[in-house]
Design a protein around this motif. Structure first.
Motif, PDB file in Angstrom:
ATOM      1  N   ALA A 174       0.832  -1.203   0.000  1.00 36.64           N
ATOM      2  CA  ALA A 174       0.000   0.000   0.000  1.00 36.64           C
ATOM      3  C   ALA A 174       0.865   1.251   0.000  1.00 36.64           C
ATOM      4  O   ALA A 174       0.566   2.232  -0.702  1.00 36.64           O
ATOM      5  CB  ALA A 174      -0.935  -0.010   1.203  1.00 36.64           C
ATOM      6  N   LEU A 175       1.936   1.247   0.767  1.00 31.99           N
ATOM      7  CA  LEU A 175       2.870   2.373   0.768  1.00 31.99           C
ATOM      8  C   LEU A 175       3.463   2.596  -0.624  1.00 31.99           C
ATOM      9  O   LEU A 175       3.493   3.721  -1.132  1.00 31.99           O
ATOM     10  CB  LEU A 175       4.003   2.111   1.759  1.00 31.99           C
ATOM     11  CG  LEU A 175       3.745   2.267   3.247  1.00 31.99           C
ATOM     12  CD1 LEU A 175       4.926   1.711   4.040  1.00 31.99           C
ATOM     13  CD2 LEU A 175       3.523   3.735   3.617  1.00 31.99           C
ATOM     14  N   VAL A 176       3.941   1.513  -1.223  1.00 27.84           N
ATOM     15  CA  VAL A 176       4.593   1.628  -2.528  1.00 27.84           C
ATOM     16  C   VAL A 176       3.611   2.103  -3.588  1.00 27.84           C
ATOM     17  O   VAL A 176       3.934   2.989  -4.396  1.00 27.84           O
ATOM     18  CB  VAL A 176       5.230   0.284  -2.928  1.00 27.84           C
ATOM     19  CG1 VAL A 176       5.711   0.317  -4.387  1.00 27.84           C
ATOM     20  CG2 VAL A 176       6.404  -0.049  -2.007  1.00 27.84           C
ATOM     21  N   LYS A 177       2.396   1.534  -3.605  1.00 22.58           N
ATOM     22  CA  LYS A 177       1.406   1.951  -4.601  1.00 22.58           C
ATOM     23  C   LYS A 177       1.064   3.429  -4.453  1.00 22.58           C
ATOM     24  O   LYS A 177       0.947   4.154  -5.450  1.00 22.58           O
ATOM     25  CB  LYS A 177       0.138   1.101  -4.471  1.00 22.58           C
ATOM     26  CG  LYS A 177       0.303  -0.333  -4.953  1.00 22.58           C
ATOM     27  CD  LYS A 177      -1.025  -1.033  -5.125  1.00 22.58           C
ATOM     28  CE  LYS A 177      -1.784  -1.194  -3.844  1.00 22.58           C
ATOM     29  NZ  LYS A 177      -3.018  -2.018  -4.036  1.00 22.58           N
ATOM     30  N   THR A 178       0.890   3.876  -3.208  1.00 20.55           N
ATOM     31  CA  THR A 178       0.531   5.273  -2.982  1.00 20.55           C
ATOM     32  C   THR A 178       1.643   6.208  -3.425  1.00 20.55           C
ATOM     33  O   THR A 178       1.418   7.178  -4.147  1.00 20.55           O
ATOM     34  CB  THR A 178       0.214   5.501  -1.489  1.00 20.55           C
ATOM     35  OG1 THR A 178      -0.868   4.647  -1.101  1.00 20.55           O
ATOM     36  CG2 THR A 178      -0.158   6.949  -1.223  1.00 20.55           C
ATOM     37  N   SER A 179       2.867   5.914  -3.004  1.00 19.02           N
ATOM     38  CA  SER A 179       3.986   6.777  -3.350  1.00 19.02           C
ATOM     39  C   SER A 179       4.283   6.742  -4.845  1.00 19.02           C
ATOM     40  O   SER A 179       4.576   7.775  -5.454  1.00 19.02           O
ATOM     41  CB  SER A 179       5.231   6.364  -2.557  1.00 19.02           C
ATOM     42  OG  SER A 179       6.333   7.162  -2.915  1.00 19.02           O
ATOM     43  N   ALA A 180       4.208   5.556  -5.458  1.00 17.45           N
ATOM     44  CA  ALA A 180       4.481   5.453  -6.898  1.00 17.45           C
ATOM     45  C   ALA A 180       3.474   6.263  -7.702  1.00 17.45           C
ATOM     46  O   ALA A 180       3.836   6.920  -8.685  1.00 17.45           O
ATOM     47  CB  ALA A 180       4.456   3.994  -7.334  1.00 17.45           C
ATOM     48  N   ALA A 181       2.195   6.236  -7.288  1.00 21.56           N
ATOM     49  CA  ALA A 181       1.185   7.027  -7.984  1.00 21.56           C
ATOM     50  C   ALA A 181       1.524   8.517  -7.925  1.00 21.56           C
ATOM     51  O   ALA A 181       1.345   9.252  -8.908  1.00 21.56           O
ATOM     52  CB  ALA A 181      -0.191   6.771  -7.382  1.00 21.56           C
ATOM     53  N   LEU A 182       2.046   8.961  -6.789  1.00 21.48           N
ATOM     54  CA  LEU A 182       2.427  10.375  -6.655  1.00 21.48           C
ATOM     55  C   LEU A 182       3.678  10.672  -7.475  1.00 21.48           C
ATOM     56  O   LEU A 182       3.784  11.747  -8.087  1.00 21.48           O
ATOM     57  CB  LEU A 182       2.661  10.710  -5.189  1.00 21.48           C
ATOM     58  CG  LEU A 182       1.473  10.499  -4.244  1.00 21.48           C
ATOM     59  CD1 LEU A 182       1.832  10.947  -2.834  1.00 21.48           C
ATOM     60  CD2 LEU A 182       0.238  11.231  -4.739  1.00 21.48           C
ATOM     61  N   ALA A 183       4.637   9.744  -7.484  1.00 22.68           N
ATOM     62  CA  ALA A 183       5.866   9.961  -8.252  1.00 22.68           C
ATOM     63  C   ALA A 183       5.563  10.045  -9.750  1.00 22.68           C
ATOM     64  O   ALA A 183       6.118  10.888 -10.468  1.00 22.68           O
ATOM     65  CB  ALA A 183       6.868   8.838  -7.973  1.00 22.68           C
ATOM     66  N   TYR A 184       4.679   9.178 -10.235  1.00 21.99           N
ATOM     67  CA  TYR A 184       4.276   9.268 -11.639  1.00 21.99           C
ATOM     68  C   TYR A 184       3.526  10.577 -11.910  1.00 21.99           C
ATOM     69  O   TYR A 184       3.649  11.161 -12.993  1.00 21.99           O
ATOM     70  CB  TYR A 184       3.404   8.075 -12.023  1.00 21.99           C
ATOM     71  CG  TYR A 184       4.173   6.832 -12.377  1.00 21.99           C
ATOM     72  CD1 TYR A 184       5.065   6.825 -13.454  1.00 21.99           C
ATOM     73  CD2 TYR A 184       4.006   5.646 -11.659  1.00 21.99           C
ATOM     74  CE1 TYR A 184       5.763   5.669 -13.796  1.00 21.99           C
ATOM     75  CE2 TYR A 184       4.699   4.491 -11.993  1.00 21.99           C
ATOM     76  CZ  TYR A 184       5.578   4.508 -13.064  1.00 21.99           C
ATOM     77  OH  TYR A 184       6.274   3.371 -13.396  1.00 21.99           O
TER      78      TYR A 184
END
Length: 228
Positions: A174-184
């Motif tokens: 969940a952390l990775v998905k949330t942060s990756a969405a913001l990074a993209y």
């Protein structure tokens, strides 16, 4: 709504690939065009990842696509590029970002639903757990304090026993998905000179924290979602 002296005419909706029609209507009143990414299916290792969905916002509004008011097709699936993985790791190492994430998971139902479907029993590793019990376990403060990186979440995906490690994987994913969405979001906004627009206060706050830490100047817009 954020106000600026000169607001670019086009926006990128984040963090998801779809939004509520009332949110889209609000954005189309503010911007000439709204951009959407495709569904983000992450591949953590060659043997583990999340499933992609082929639906797009334009499937519901082909006339907006034809008119150039809805623009889509930004691919964000597959293994994380190095720069995105590094950005995610910086978020995950930031205590302030992690605190905001955990608080949003605790109090924001929409934020929860975007990450976990806990309306019924769910598989945590190989164990079927009632949804409320799974949420209670995921909200344990030990997860907030546990160090995570993209690499450690990938390793956890390959060994999800005992149950405590399965929960650690779900939280880390969940952390990775949330942060990756913001990074993209940051990457696409910079590449196409777009405003970052959302109807999720939690994601707006997380992105604000990332930008403050990284000294990134970003124009943002937050739709006040009331009654839907």
């Amino acid at each position: 709504m954020s106000t600026h002296a000169s607001v670019p005419a086009e926006a990128l909706y984040y963090p998801f690939h779809l939004c509520h029609q009332r949110t889209l209507d609000a954005l189309l009143r503010r911007f000439h065009a709204v951009h959407f990414r495709d569904y983000m299916a992450l591949q953590l290792t060659p043997f583990s990842g999340t499933t992609a969905y082929q639906d797009r916002m334009g499937d519901q509004f082909p006339e907006l696509v034809s008119a150039g008011r809805l623009i889509q097709g930004y691919a964000v699936s597959g293994p994380l590029p190095d720069d995105i993985a590094e950005a995610v790791n910086r978020d995950l190492a930031d205590p302030a970002w992690r605190c905001r994430f955990h608080e949003a998971l605790r109090v924001d139902r929409r934020f929860q639903r975007g990450l976990f479907d806990l309306s019924h029993a769910v598989n945590i590793g190989t164990t079927l757990v009632p949804g409320p019990a799974a949420l209670l376990a995921l909200l344990n403060s030990t997860h907030q304090d546990r160090p995570y990186t993209v690499e450690t979440v990938g390793r956890l995906s390959l060994r999800r026993t005992p149950l405590s490690e399965a929960y650690a994987f779900e939280y880390g994913l969940a952390l990775v998905k949330t942060s990756a969405a913001l990074a993209y979001t940051l990457r696409l906004c910079a590449a196409h000179q777009l405003v970052a627009a959302t109807d999720s206060p939690a994601h707006d706050e997380l992105l604000t924290r990332t930008c403050a830490r990284e000294h990134i100047a970003l124009r943002k817009d937050l739709v006040d979602r009331q009654g839907y």
